[in-house]
Design an enzyme around this catalytic site. Structure first.
Site, PDB file in Angstrom:
ATOM      1  N   VAL A  14       0.994  -1.092  -0.124  1.00  0.00           N
ATOM      2  CA  VAL A  14       0.012   0.077  -0.028  1.00  0.00           C
ATOM      3  C   VAL A  14       0.914   1.279   0.097  1.00  0.00           C
ATOM      4  CG1 VAL A  14      -1.760   1.520   1.254  1.00  0.00           C
ATOM      5  CG2 VAL A  14      -1.823  -1.415   1.071  1.00  0.00           C
ATOM      6  N   SER A  40      14.269  -1.710   6.579  1.00  0.00           N
ATOM      7  CA  SER A  40      14.203  -0.771   5.631  1.00  0.00           C
ATOM      8  C   SER A  40      14.843   0.478   5.902  1.00  0.00           C
ATOM      9  CB  SER A  40      13.188  -0.630   5.156  1.00  0.00           C
ATOM     10  OG  SER A  40      12.179  -1.906   4.914  1.00  0.00           O
ATOM     11  N   ARG A  96     -10.725   0.900  13.387  1.00  0.00           N
ATOM     12  CA  ARG A  96     -11.982   0.860  12.924  1.00  0.00           C
ATOM     13  C   ARG A  96     -13.297   0.827  13.525  1.00  0.00           C
ATOM     14  NH1 ARG A  96      -9.806  -2.892   8.056  1.00  0.00           N
ATOM     15  NH2 ARG A  96      -8.325  -1.675   7.095  1.00  0.00           N
ATOM     16  N   CYS A 125     -10.186  -3.167   2.410  1.00  0.00           N
ATOM     17  CA  CYS A 125     -10.364  -2.863   1.019  1.00  0.00           C
ATOM     18  C   CYS A 125     -11.407  -3.563   0.418  1.00  0.00           C
ATOM     19  CB  CYS A 125      -9.064  -3.493   0.134  1.00  0.00           C
ATOM     20  SG  CYS A 125      -8.404  -4.889   1.054  1.00  0.00           S
ATOM     21  N   LYS A 211     -14.837  -7.810   9.742  1.00  0.00           N
ATOM     22  CA  LYS A 211     -14.601  -6.708   9.109  1.00  0.00           C
ATOM     23  C   LYS A 211     -15.691  -5.894   8.305  1.00  0.00           C
ATOM     24  CE  LYS A 211      -9.510  -7.214   9.379  1.00  0.00           C
ATOM     25  NZ  LYS A 211      -8.370  -7.266   8.456  1.00  0.00           N
ATOM     26  N   ARG A 233      -9.752 -16.347  -1.079  1.00  0.00           N
ATOM     27  CA  ARG A 233      -8.623 -15.684  -1.658  1.00  0.00           C
ATOM     28  C   ARG A 233      -8.330 -16.567  -2.856  1.00  0.00           C
ATOM     29  NH1 ARG A 233      -6.474 -11.186  -0.044  1.00  0.00           N
ATOM     30  NH2 ARG A 233      -6.797 -12.062   2.176  1.00  0.00           N
ATOM     31  N   HIS A 240      -9.823  -6.999  -6.047  1.00  0.00           N
ATOM     32  CA  HIS A 240     -10.918  -8.051  -5.586  1.00  0.00           C
ATOM     33  C   HIS A 240     -12.205  -7.786  -6.263  1.00  0.00           C
ATOM     34  CE1 HIS A 240      -7.926  -7.916  -2.490  1.00  0.00           C
ATOM     35  NE2 HIS A 240      -8.691  -7.232  -1.361  1.00  0.00           N
ATOM     36  N   ASN A 313      -7.626  -3.248  -4.721  1.00  0.00           N
ATOM     37  CA  ASN A 313      -7.323  -3.040  -3.532  1.00  0.00           C
ATOM     38  C   ASN A 313      -6.428  -2.002  -3.121  1.00  0.00           C
ATOM     39  OD1 ASN A 313      -6.405  -5.684  -4.819  1.00  0.00           O
ATOM     40  ND2 ASN A 313      -5.214  -5.287  -3.035  1.00  0.00           N
TER      41      ASN A 313
HETATM   42  N1  LIG Z   1      -2.708  -4.619   0.834  1.00  0.00           N
HETATM   43  C1  LIG Z   1      -4.073  -4.078   0.622  1.00  0.00           C
HETATM   44  O1  LIG Z   1      -4.725  -4.304  -0.257  1.00  0.00           O
HETATM   45  C2  LIG Z   1      -4.514  -3.193   1.864  1.00  0.00           C
HETATM   46  C3  LIG Z   1      -5.734  -2.562   1.808  1.00  0.00           C
HETATM   47  C4  LIG Z   1      -6.322  -1.758   2.820  1.00  0.00           C
HETATM   48  C5  LIG Z   1      -5.502  -1.847   3.885  1.00  0.00           C
HETATM   49  N2  LIG Z   1      -4.481  -2.521   4.281  1.00  0.00           N
HETATM   50  C6  LIG Z   1      -3.491  -2.381   5.259  1.00  0.00           C
HETATM   51  O2  LIG Z   1      -2.559  -1.678   5.233  1.00  0.00           O
HETATM   52  C7  LIG Z   1      -1.428  -2.064   5.897  1.00  0.00           C
HETATM   53  C8  LIG Z   1      -0.303  -2.500   5.171  1.00  0.00           C
HETATM   54  O3  LIG Z   1      -0.514  -3.544   4.292  1.00  0.00           O
HETATM   55  P1  LIG Z   1       0.381  -3.862   3.157  1.00  0.00           P
HETATM   56  O4  LIG Z   1      -0.482  -4.726   2.233  1.00  0.00           O
HETATM   57  O5  LIG Z   1       0.887  -2.821   2.484  1.00  0.00           O
HETATM   58  O6  LIG Z   1       1.346  -4.907   3.801  1.00  0.00           O
HETATM   59  P2  LIG Z   1       2.940  -4.985   3.526  1.00  0.00           P
HETATM   60  O7  LIG Z   1       3.300  -4.927   2.065  1.00  0.00           O
HETATM   61  O8  LIG Z   1       3.317  -6.047   4.428  1.00  0.00           O
HETATM   62  O9  LIG Z   1       3.639  -3.792   3.882  1.00  0.00           O
HETATM   63  C9  LIG Z   1       3.850  -3.437   5.116  1.00  0.00           C
HETATM   64  C10 LIG Z   1       4.812  -2.044   5.464  1.00  0.00           C
HETATM   65  O10 LIG Z   1       4.816  -1.862   7.007  1.00  0.00           O
HETATM   66  C11 LIG Z   1       6.104  -1.509   7.329  1.00  0.00           C
HETATM   67  N3  LIG Z   1       6.223  -2.112   8.768  1.00  0.00           N
HETATM   68  C12 LIG Z   1       6.043  -3.478   9.262  1.00  0.00           C
HETATM   69  N4  LIG Z   1       6.361  -3.469  10.419  1.00  0.00           N
HETATM   70  C13 LIG Z   1       6.599  -2.120  10.768  1.00  0.00           C
HETATM   71  C14 LIG Z   1       7.064  -1.538  12.335  1.00  0.00           C
HETATM   72  N5  LIG Z   1       7.441  -2.418  13.265  1.00  0.00           N
HETATM   73  N6  LIG Z   1       7.234  -0.342  12.263  1.00  0.00           N
HETATM   74  C15 LIG Z   1       7.257   0.434  10.937  1.00  0.00           C
HETATM   75  N7  LIG Z   1       6.913  -0.181   9.845  1.00  0.00           N
HETATM   76  C16 LIG Z   1       6.539  -1.427   9.813  1.00  0.00           C
HETATM   77  C17 LIG Z   1       6.692  -2.313   6.422  1.00  0.00           C
HETATM   78  O11 LIG Z   1       8.306  -2.054   6.179  1.00  0.00           O
HETATM   79  P3  LIG Z   1       9.283  -2.961   5.791  1.00  0.00           P
HETATM   80  O12 LIG Z   1       9.571  -2.959   4.343  1.00  0.00           O
HETATM   81  O13 LIG Z   1      10.615  -2.539   6.481  1.00  0.00           O
HETATM   82  O14 LIG Z   1       9.059  -4.454   6.474  1.00  0.00           O
HETATM   83  C18 LIG Z   1       6.146  -2.149   5.083  1.00  0.00           C
HETATM   84  O15 LIG Z   1       6.446  -0.972   4.613  1.00  0.00           O
HETATM   85  C19 LIG Z   1      -2.001  -3.368   6.797  1.00  0.00           C
HETATM   86  O16 LIG Z   1      -2.410  -2.993   8.050  1.00  0.00           O
HETATM   87  C20 LIG Z   1      -3.396  -3.829   5.875  1.00  0.00           C
HETATM   88  O17 LIG Z   1      -4.394  -4.334   6.603  1.00  0.00           O
HETATM   89  C21 LIG Z   1      -3.752  -3.125   3.102  1.00  0.00           C
END
Ligand SMILES: NC(=O)c1ccc[n+]([C@@H]2O[C@H](COP(=O)([O-])OP(=O)(O)OC[C@H]3O[C@@H](n4cnc5c(N)ncnc54)[C@H](OP(=O)(O)O)[C@@H]3O)[C@@H](O)[C@H]2O)c1
Length: 343
Positions: A14, A40, A96, A125, A211, A233, A240, A313
């Site tokens: 995201v 990172s 939420r 999403c 949710k 999934r 989606h 999404n």
């Molecule tokens: N994917 C979707 O379609 C979607 C849609 C709506 C909402 N969301 C929500 O958005 C959030 C992220 O989802 P994503 O799909 O983008 O996940 P992701 O690809 O796994 O990315 C996670 C991000 O969070 C960072 N992170 C993890 N642990 C951390 C910490 N302790 N401190 C600071 N940063 C940290 C990671 O950094 P590193 O790279 O350094 O590990 C990465 O930048 C989740 O809460 C998810 O529920 C996702």
């Protein structure tokens, strides 16, 4: 007004799209600072800068922070940003369910922003795309009951899930042993998982399904809507897809729904069955609009319709809506943390 903006989770699925959307939509930011985990920190993000660590010192001096770093990070750090005078738009599930915290879809309930106390939640999403389509129907005919089945892409679970699908697909196509699944409980390549999300505390619905049931009622401000959800999934990278059965309070014709949705913000009607015209996941990928088609009568009920709803999404389901919230806060002069009332 030019804002100093923090993007927390900037290296994730995201977060990466969030950075691009802020630029593409010309959000009035004088500086955008990327944050991620310790893994990172120090990484250079092209056109953005160096990834920063979260600390009491680094989080000072921001106007808006957009979080997509998971619920644990949001729970720990979002309130600290607010304490430092910054408005937070949070993509995680952490806030939420809190009745005090607005849960906002920009086309549906932007009025809820008026009561924010520093934190605004971005919906899940799969719920987001559904809301954009249901709100015009709710306003025109009321909604009594919803039955939704989702077909969710792997990018909804993050970058590791996308890698897992690609690695398993490669192995399968090259006759190699399938790598052990790390993200999902079963292989996702060439498969459909009938329970997207996690089963918590002996619940027979997944957290993803819960949710959608809860967030739908909160966003539509309609606690009496009956709603039943199954989330699956599928081995798709982006977008989606949802089969939606809507039972309205008043009768409404499919043609009237098509016309409503053609005029509504954020939706595009793709509905030409004679030419196989209906939304697909590929067609939805990269689009900000929610695509809707196959709008037709449910032959088993005089006030029910079926439809097929598709959206990217990572865009409307996450980054686009979060940036639209930030834009709405700016337009309404709500980029400020109200003073706390004395206890
Ligand atoms: N994917 C979707 O379609 C979607 C849609 C709506 C909402 N969301 C929500 O958005 C959030 C992220 O989802 P994503 O799909 O983008 O996940 P992701 O690809 O796994 O990315 C996670 C991000 O969070 C960072 N992170 C993890 N642990 C951390 C910490 N302790 N401190 C600071 N940063 C940290 C990671 O950094 P590193 O790279 O350094 O590990 C990465 O930048 C989740 O809460 C998810 O529920 C996702």
């Amino acid at each position: 007004m030019n804002y100093r903006v923090a993007v927390v989770g900037a290296t994730g699925a995201v977060g990466t799209v969030m950075l691009a959307k802020l630029r593409e939509r010309g959000f009035p930011a004088r500086e955008i600072v990327p944050f991620a985990s310790e893994r990172s920190v120090g990484r250079e993000l092209e056109g953005v800068g160096t990834v920063q660590p979260l600390s009491e010192e680094t989080i000072q001096g921001f106007d808006i922070a957009i979080f997509s770093a998971g619920a644990t990070t949001s729970g720990e750090w979002a309130p600290r940003f607010v304490d430092a005078g910054c408005v937070v738009v949070d993509n995680s599930s952490r806030f939420r369910r809190d009745e005090e915290i607005p849960l906002v879809v920009s086309e549906v309930n932007p009025h809820a922003l008026e009561r924010h106390r520093g934190l605004i939640a971005n919906p899940n999403c799969s719920t987001m795309q559904l809301m954009v389509v249901l709100k015009p129907i709710l306003d025109a005919a009321g909604i009594e009951r919803l039955i939704v089945s989702t077909y969710q892409s792997v990018s909804g679970t993050g970058v590791r899930a996308v890698d897992e699908l690609k690695e398993q697909t490669h192995a399968e196509l090259h006759g190699m042993p399938l790598p052990e699944p790390q993200v999902y409980p079963h292989p996702i390549a060439f498969n459909v998982l009938g329970g997207a999300g996690n089963f918590k505390d002996g619940d027979d619905y997944t957290d993803e399904e819960r949710k959608m049931m809860h967030e739908t009622r909160k966003i539509l401000e309609a606690p009496d809507i009956g709603i039943s959800v199954t989330c699956a999934r599928v081995p798709v990278i982006s977008s989606h897809s949802e089969s939606v059965n809507v039972q309205t309070r008043e009768p409404i014709e499919p043609d009237a729904v098509r016309e409503l949705l053609r005029r509504s913000p954020g939706t595009e009607v793709v509905d030409d069955p004679a030419r196989n015209g209906y939304p697909t996941a590929r067609a939805g990928a990269g689009r900000d609009e929610v695509l809707v088609g196959r709008i037709r009568r449910d032959p088993s009920h005089p006030r029910a319709l079926n439809m097929w709803v598709v959206s990217d999404n990572l865009l409307k389901g996450a980054a686009t809506n979060a940036v639209q919230i930030a834009e709405a806060l700016h337009e309404r002069e709500l980029v400020r943390v109200p003073a706390r009332q004395a206890a």
